[in-house]
Enzyme design. Structure first.
Site, short mmCIF file in Angstrom:
data_model
loop_
_atom_site.label_atom_id
_atom_site.label_comp_id
_atom_site.label_asym_id
_atom_site.label_seq_id
_atom_site.Cartn_x
_atom_site.Cartn_y
_atom_site.Cartn_z
N SER A 1 0.83 -1.21 0.00
CA SER A 1 0.00 0.00 0.00
C SER A 1 0.86 1.25 0.00
O SER A 1 0.37 2.32 -0.32
CB SER A 1 -0.91 0.08 1.22
OG SER A 1 -0.97 -1.05 1.97
N HIS B 1 -2.93 -3.55 -6.04
CA HIS B 1 -3.30 -3.08 -4.71
C HIS B 1 -4.79 -3.31 -4.47
O HIS B 1 -5.64 -2.60 -5.01
CB HIS B 1 -2.95 -1.59 -4.57
CG HIS B 1 -3.16 -1.05 -3.21
ND1 HIS B 1 -3.60 0.22 -2.97
CD2 HIS B 1 -3.03 -1.63 -1.98
CE1 HIS B 1 -3.72 0.41 -1.66
NE2 HIS B 1 -3.38 -0.70 -1.05
N GLU C 1 -6.05 -1.33 -7.61
CA GLU C 1 -5.19 -0.38 -8.33
C GLU C 1 -4.07 -1.19 -8.98
O GLU C 1 -3.35 -1.92 -8.28
CB GLU C 1 -4.60 0.64 -7.35
CG GLU C 1 -5.64 1.60 -6.77
CD GLU C 1 -5.05 2.57 -5.74
OE1 GLU C 1 -5.55 3.69 -5.64
OE2 GLU C 1 -4.10 2.19 -5.01
N ASN D 1 -5.02 6.09 -1.39
CA ASN D 1 -4.38 6.45 -0.12
C ASN D 1 -3.81 7.86 -0.14
O ASN D 1 -3.46 8.40 0.90
CB ASN D 1 -3.28 5.43 0.23
CG ASN D 1 -3.89 4.21 0.90
OD1 ASN D 1 -5.01 4.27 1.42
ND2 ASN D 1 -3.19 3.10 0.85
N1 LIG Z 1 -4.49 -4.71 5.80
C1 LIG Z 1 -4.90 -3.84 4.90
O1 LIG Z 1 -5.89 -3.12 5.06
C2 LIG Z 1 -4.16 -3.75 3.57
C3 LIG Z 1 -4.79 -3.16 2.48
C4 LIG Z 1 -4.12 -3.09 1.24
C5 LIG Z 1 -2.82 -3.58 1.15
N2 LIG Z 1 -2.22 -4.13 2.25
C6 LIG Z 1 -0.85 -4.63 2.09
O2 LIG Z 1 -0.87 -6.05 2.09
C7 LIG Z 1 0.32 -6.54 2.70
C8 LIG Z 1 -0.05 -7.44 3.87
O3 LIG Z 1 -0.82 -6.74 4.77
P1 LIG Z 1 -1.66 -7.48 5.92
O4 LIG Z 1 -2.44 -6.43 6.63
O5 LIG Z 1 -2.38 -8.65 5.35
O6 LIG Z 1 -0.47 -7.97 6.85
P2 LIG Z 1 -0.46 -9.14 7.95
O7 LIG Z 1 0.66 -8.82 8.86
O8 LIG Z 1 -1.82 -9.36 8.49
O9 LIG Z 1 -0.10 -10.43 7.09
C9 LIG Z 1 1.18 -10.63 6.53
C10 LIG Z 1 1.40 -12.13 6.37
O10 LIG Z 1 2.63 -12.29 5.66
C11 LIG Z 1 3.31 -13.38 6.25
N3 LIG Z 1 4.74 -13.23 5.94
C12 LIG Z 1 5.62 -12.37 6.51
N4 LIG Z 1 6.83 -12.49 5.95
C13 LIG Z 1 6.73 -13.45 4.99
C14 LIG Z 1 7.62 -14.02 4.06
N5 LIG Z 1 8.88 -13.64 4.00
N6 LIG Z 1 7.15 -14.97 3.24
C15 LIG Z 1 5.85 -15.34 3.29
N7 LIG Z 1 4.94 -14.85 4.15
C16 LIG Z 1 5.38 -13.90 4.99
C17 LIG Z 1 2.98 -13.32 7.72
O11 LIG Z 1 3.16 -14.58 8.34
C18 LIG Z 1 1.51 -12.89 7.68
O12 LIG Z 1 0.63 -13.98 7.65
C19 LIG Z 1 1.15 -5.33 3.09
O13 LIG Z 1 2.05 -5.02 2.05
C20 LIG Z 1 0.10 -4.23 3.22
O14 LIG Z 1 0.62 -2.94 2.99
C21 LIG Z 1 -2.87 -4.24 3.44
#
Ligand SMILES: NC(=O)c1ccc[n+]([C@@H]2O[C@H](COP(=O)([O-])OP(=O)(O)OC[C@H]3O[C@@H](n4cnc5c(N)ncnc54)[C@H](O)[C@@H]3O)[C@@H](O)[C@H]2O)c1
Length: 416
Positions: free
Chosen positions: A130, A151, A163, A201
């Protein structure tokens, strides 16, 4: 996010391999998908057969297992013309990988380096980041052309927007592939440049930051500002309710990241009230308290307002009256009109800045704000409706009053 995206792809007909660091994390993701699908069946939105078919298309694995560089046990797939397979088989014989791991550049780059070695050269590598630069993530691979941003918005199964972000080197084929995949899965893809906050964002910052400034200036309480934006602005949720839902920490991290990447421009300055709440652990609904407290399930304002009276120059009052009449909220009281003008003008100005910076087309900026954040109207179409001169009038009035560059009108307004 990863599990939500896997659900979207599988429901859209793709064969999905869901992976995480540990098998138990993957199972947790799969459980979440099962629950979502069960709920959809209970509500009559999904047939039991569709539920089974969707689950049947998801296999699970661990990241380590996916990335082992042993020859693939999968049969050799049909090759696309022109693809350089170098006569070898790859562990990851897939068309698309969507990475949704922790928001950390070094960690993401390490994974992309490993994916680059394991995945066939025709495989598109997408990131759900993001706030990080897609171009920077792509520096970790040999062919940055195949890296794009996809995204999604949270919760991915419900939010229609995706996106599609073009990094510095993303090639047209990879971007089209990601765009078409999102479309085939029933999503609404828009194209955006690899700039801070992409479309949503960035343009949405004004909704939160202006509301926080109004609270800090003692113009109104959180429940009052929320109500004004719902009732007169037509937004589904007020800014404080929305920050509580998203998580104050997540929201602050995005504001801070955009602010840093935009050279700390005052338009994006994160607010001290939010910093203090995050430091105190008041993160919103997930911690039981944020701007509101949720003790008995019923939200009660938990941040008091130090009310202060204010007066506005007559020219600004005239400009605000005209703005509200054209925006259809002329029945709002004087303070309510001030709240609407401050928040709405900030959003419209940022959309104009984003358009001027070439972040996306007019249509894509408008679609993104409606489909990604549930805004009642696209901000650029809204500006046309209200009239660019009228929007410029309030921005100029605020700019003359505050004199810190926050309301300096975008070039689009200078030209009207
Ligand atoms: N949460 C939101 O609202 C949202 C919205 C849009 C985009 N994002 C993006 O999505 C991504 C994840 O966000 P999230 O909120 O789901 O995070 P989160 O912390 O809930 O989940 C991340 C997951 O990735 C896993 N992980 C970490 N390192 C790893 C690796 N090296 N290999 C494989 N798996 C690995 C973790 O075990 C975890 O299950 C981020 O880049 C975030 O910016 C999040």
């Amino acid at each position: 996010m990863g599990a939500g995206i896997a659900q979207v792809a599988a429901a859209g007909g793709a064969s999905v391999l869901l992976a995480d660091l540990e098998a138990e994390f993957v199972q947790r993701g799969l459980e979440g998908i099962r629950k979502n699908l069960d709920r959809a069946v209970e509500k009559g939105k999904l047939g039991a057969a569709q539920r089974e078919a969707t689950l049947g298309r998801i296999r699970t694995s661990t990241t380590a297992e996916l990335l082992t560089l042993t020859p693939s046990p999968l049969p050799e797939r049909e090759r696309r013309p022109g693809a350089a397979h170098e006569g070898r088989r790859y562990t990851l014989e897939v068309d698309l990988v969507i990475e949704a791991i922790v928001e950390d550049l070094a960690v993401k780059q390490r994974l992309f380096r490993e994916l680059d070695a394991a995945a066939a050269p025709t495989c598109v590598l997408a990131t759900n980041t993001s706030s990080l630069s897609v171009g920077k993530i792509a520096e970790a691979v040999r062919d940055p052309g195949r890296v794009v941003g996809m995204h999604f918005f949270n919760p991915a199964p419900l939010m229609p927007l995706v996106e599609i972000i073009a990094g510095r080197a993303s090639c047209a084929e990879a971007l089209d592939f990601a765009f078409n995949a999102a479309k085939a899965w029933g999503k609404t893809p828009v194209r955006a440049k690899d700039t801070p906050g992409f479309i949503v964002n960035r343009v949405a910052r004004g909704y939160y930051l202006e509301a926080l400034r109004l609270l800090g200036e003692g113009v109104g309480g959180i429940d009052e500002i929320d109500q004004v934006m719902r009732v007169h602005g037509g937004f589904k949720m007020g800014p404080f309710e929305l920050m509580d839902l998203v998580g104050l920490d997540v929201n602050l991290a995005v504001s801070t990241s955009v602010w840093e990447q935009m050279g700390r421009h005052p338009r994006f300055n994160p607010h001290e009230i939010q910093r203090q709440l995050v430091a105190a652990g008041h993160l919103g609904r997930k911690s039981g308290r944020g701007f509101y407290s949720y003790k008995d399930g019923h939200p009660l304002p938990a941040v008091p307002v130090a009310r202060r009276s204010f007066s506005l120059p007559p020219l600004l009052l005239d400009a605000m009256r005209e703005f509200c009449a054209r925006a259809g909220c002329e029945r709002a009281g004087a303070t309510e009109q001030y709240v609407i003008c401050r928040i709405l003008a900030a959003i419209l100005n940022e959309a104009a800045f984003a358009f001027g910076d070439g972040v996306a087309t007019r249509a894509d900026i408008d679609v993104a704000m409606i489909k990604g954040t549930n805004y009642p109207k696209g901000p650029l179409a809204w500006t046309e409706e209200i009239g660019p001169r009228t929007v410029r009038g309030v921005l100029k009035g605020f700019n003359d009053s505050y004199r810190d560059g926050r309301y300096s009108p975008a070039v689009m307004f200078a030209e009207c």
